[in-house]
Each structure stands twice: as C-alpha cells, then as structure tokens.
Design a protein around this motif. Structure first.
Motif, PDB file in Angstrom:
ATOM      1  N   ASP A 117       0.726  -1.026  -0.037  1.00 13.94           N
ATOM      2  CA  ASP A 117       0.002  -0.137  -0.092  1.00 13.94           C
ATOM      3  C   ASP A 117       1.017   1.223  -0.030  1.00 13.94           C
ATOM      4  N   VAL A 118       0.781   1.962  -1.082  1.00 17.14           N
ATOM      5  CA  VAL A 118       1.700   3.235  -1.234  1.00 17.14           C
ATOM      6  C   VAL A 118       0.719   4.582  -1.483  1.00 17.14           C
ATOM      7  N   ILE A 119       1.120   5.284  -0.309  1.00 17.34           N
ATOM      8  CA  ILE A 119       0.549   6.610  -0.329  1.00 17.34           C
ATOM      9  C   ILE A 119       1.462   7.894  -0.869  1.00 17.34           C
ATOM     10  N   LYS A 120       1.257   8.359  -1.810  1.00 20.70           N
ATOM     11  CA  LYS A 120       1.891   9.387  -2.434  1.00 20.70           C
ATOM     12  C   LYS A 120       1.302  10.724  -1.986  1.00 20.70           C
ATOM     13  N   MET A 121       1.972  11.719  -1.437  1.00 22.01           N
ATOM     14  CA  MET A 121       1.324  13.089  -1.271  1.00 22.01           C
ATOM     15  C   MET A 121       1.766  13.993  -2.481  1.00 22.01           C
ATOM     16  N   ILE A 122       0.939  14.614  -2.621  1.00 22.32           N
ATOM     17  CA  ILE A 122       1.050  15.876  -3.973  1.00 22.32           C
ATOM     18  C   ILE A 122       0.986  17.016  -3.226  1.00 22.32           C
ATOM     19  N   THR A 123       2.466  17.550  -3.060  1.00 19.39           N
ATOM     20  CA  THR A 123       2.578  18.993  -2.308  1.00 19.39           C
ATOM     21  C   THR A 123       2.341  20.290  -3.310  1.00 19.39           C
ATOM     22  N   LEU A 124       1.229  20.782  -3.160  1.00 14.56           N
ATOM     23  CA  LEU A 124       0.863  21.863  -3.981  1.00 14.56           C
ATOM     24  C   LEU A 124       1.393  23.209  -3.663  1.00 14.56           C
ATOM     25  N   SER A 125       1.698  23.909  -4.664  1.00 16.19           N
ATOM     26  CA  SER A 125       2.178  25.428  -4.329  1.00 16.19           C
ATOM     27  C   SER A 125       1.817  26.272  -5.490  1.00 16.19           C
TER      28      SER A 125
END
Length: 284
Positions: A117-125
């Motif tokens: 189970d892989v969680i990818k965080m998309i850091t928005l700016s």
C-alpha cells in the motif's frame, strides 16, 4: 609708571584706558559664554557622538532590511495529515489546469515495489510574483471547478492533503489497481462541514466527474440527479455514490470530527483511516 608713560605718549586720559580695559574684559566674558563651560563642551561632544552612532546604526539597519526583503521567502514546510511513502511537488498556475496537472502527477506509477500500500503526497504550491506559496483551500476548490457551498468552504481549514493511493499485489511488482486520487480536508467546525457536504451532494458528482474519471455513461447534469447512500465503512458512517450499474464510484467519509476523506476507492478509505488512527494515537 607704564600707564603714565602711555598717557603722555598717546595723549589719552586714564578714564579712556579704564574704559578700554573694561570693554576688553566684557568681550572676553562674552567669548567664554559663547564657547561654554568645560562641562557643556563635554556634553556637546558626547551628544555629537551619540547622533553619529545613531545615524550609522540606522543606515546599517536599513541596509539589512533591504537585504532581507531581497531574499525570496521559502515555502513553509507543512506537516502531512497522514504518513506518506512518496512526495511529488506540484506548482500550479492560474491557467485553469489544476485538474489535469493533479491527475497527471497522481497517475505516475510508484517507484516503491516492495510495499503493498503506497501513499503519495502531492505537495501543491502556487507561484505569485516569482515566490512559491501554499494554496488555500478556497483557491484549490475554485481551481478544481468545485461549486461547494460557501459555508462549507469557510468551515474548512487551509490544512489539507491531496494524494494518490496505489495497491500492489502480495509479492508482486505489477500494479493490481490504478492509482487512486484522494482528498483529505480538515474542518474547523464539524457541524457546518457535515451540513455543507449534504448540501454539496446536489452538484458534487458533476464537480468530481473530471478529476475522478467516473465509470458511467451519465453526463454531468444527469449524474447530479443520482443520490448518495449511507453505508458503514470501518465502523464509520460513509456516503457513497453509485453509477447506473450499482457500482460505487465516489466515497466521502468523516473519519473523525476533524478529517474528511473524499476518494473513489474503498481500499484508499481503509488505508487512510488506518494511518489517521495510527497518527492520532498518543504515546503513554
């Protein structure tokens, strides 16, 4: 005798000599008053030094502030709501491409093949005048084309998480399921947020259609006519939207009175709930 000689030689009277001496003394007294006493001279000297030192410090302070203003502020490091396995920074602009850019990053295959189970965080700016800053939740909603009630948007915090979930088969490296996009929103007022979500259900399916790529033949207008249903997931009340084939295509659930999850995957709901629970457990 000297005065007598002077009187005879210059043919002047003693009175004139006395007056001249008196005038000389008055002028000397005047000069001494103008010049001041030694104490006053010391005060003037110290005061001059203080003024010069103040001017030098003021110039130095102004130059330091200018240098500080010339350095672009760094993007603040925001702690993620849940633990993540990968991080993908994404800078968004005002060209109305929020949906496509987020979907593109979310759909990138994970490089971690040894996890199920892989969680990818998309850091928005967002870049404004050459400076990258975080994106408030109101800007995120407008950029994604969400028509959520204003009361709901106001009840949400600017702390949120956009990411994707990928499930891999046991002991395998091939993707068993595609990357599932999710949103974790944090509420400042649970009651207002809950009521706002129920109100948003009238247009939420159409709003989410592009970003989640629903499996349906409905149009955006037609899918808004579908009703969410109450379902218990992980002992939590959840709301699920089904397509014309009675397949679930959208979930949203308040994991607790602070965290709201929106996704199109039941497995993503389970994994996010589990990581939230682990993070919220306080050590003894």
């Amino acid at each position: 005798s000297d005065m007598a000689d002077t009187v005879r030689a210059n043919e002047i009277s003693v009175i004139k000599v006395a007056l001249a001496e008196q005038n000389k003394r008055e002028r000397e007294d005047l000069y001494r008053k103008v010049e001041g006493t030694p104490l006053k001279k010391t005060f003037w000297f110290i005061g001059g030094l203080i003024i010069i030192a103040g001017a030098i410090y003021g110039a130095y302070y102004i130059l330091k502030q200018k240098d500080k203003n010339d350095i672009p502020p760094q993007v603040a490091k925001v702690e993620s709501i849940i633990s993540f396995d990968e991080n993908s920074p994404l800078s968004l602009t005002n060209d109305k491409s929020f949906v496509e850019k987020i979907k593109s990053v979310a759909s990138e295959p994970s490089t971690l093949k040894n996890k199920n189970d892989v969680i990818k965080m998309i850091t928005l700016s967002q870049e404004l005048n050459g400076v990258k800053k975080g994106i408030p939740v109101s800007t995120l909603f407008s950029g994604l084309g969400f028509t959520a009630p204003s009361a709901l948007v106001r009840s949400l915090s600017d702390t949120y998480m956009v990411g994707s979930y990928t499930k891999y088969p046991e002991g395998g490296s091939a993707i068993n399921d595609k990357q599932r996009l999710f949103l974790i929103l944090q509420t400042k007022d649970y009651e207002y947020s809950y009521a706002g979500m129920l109100e948003w259900e009238k247009t939420m399916p159409g709003n989410m259609m592009d970003i989640f790529d629903f499996k349906t033949n409905d149009t955006k207008i037609k899918i808004n006519e579908r009703k969410f249903k109450d379902v218990i997931l992980n002992n939590k009340d959840s709301r699920i939207l089904y397509n014309e084939n009675d397949e679930p295509i959208l979930y949203y659930m308040f994991v607790d009175k602070k965290n709201l999850v929106i996704t199109d995957s039941y497995d993503a709901i389970k994994e996010i709930s589990s990581r939230l629970l682990i993070k919220n457990i306080k050590p003894l």
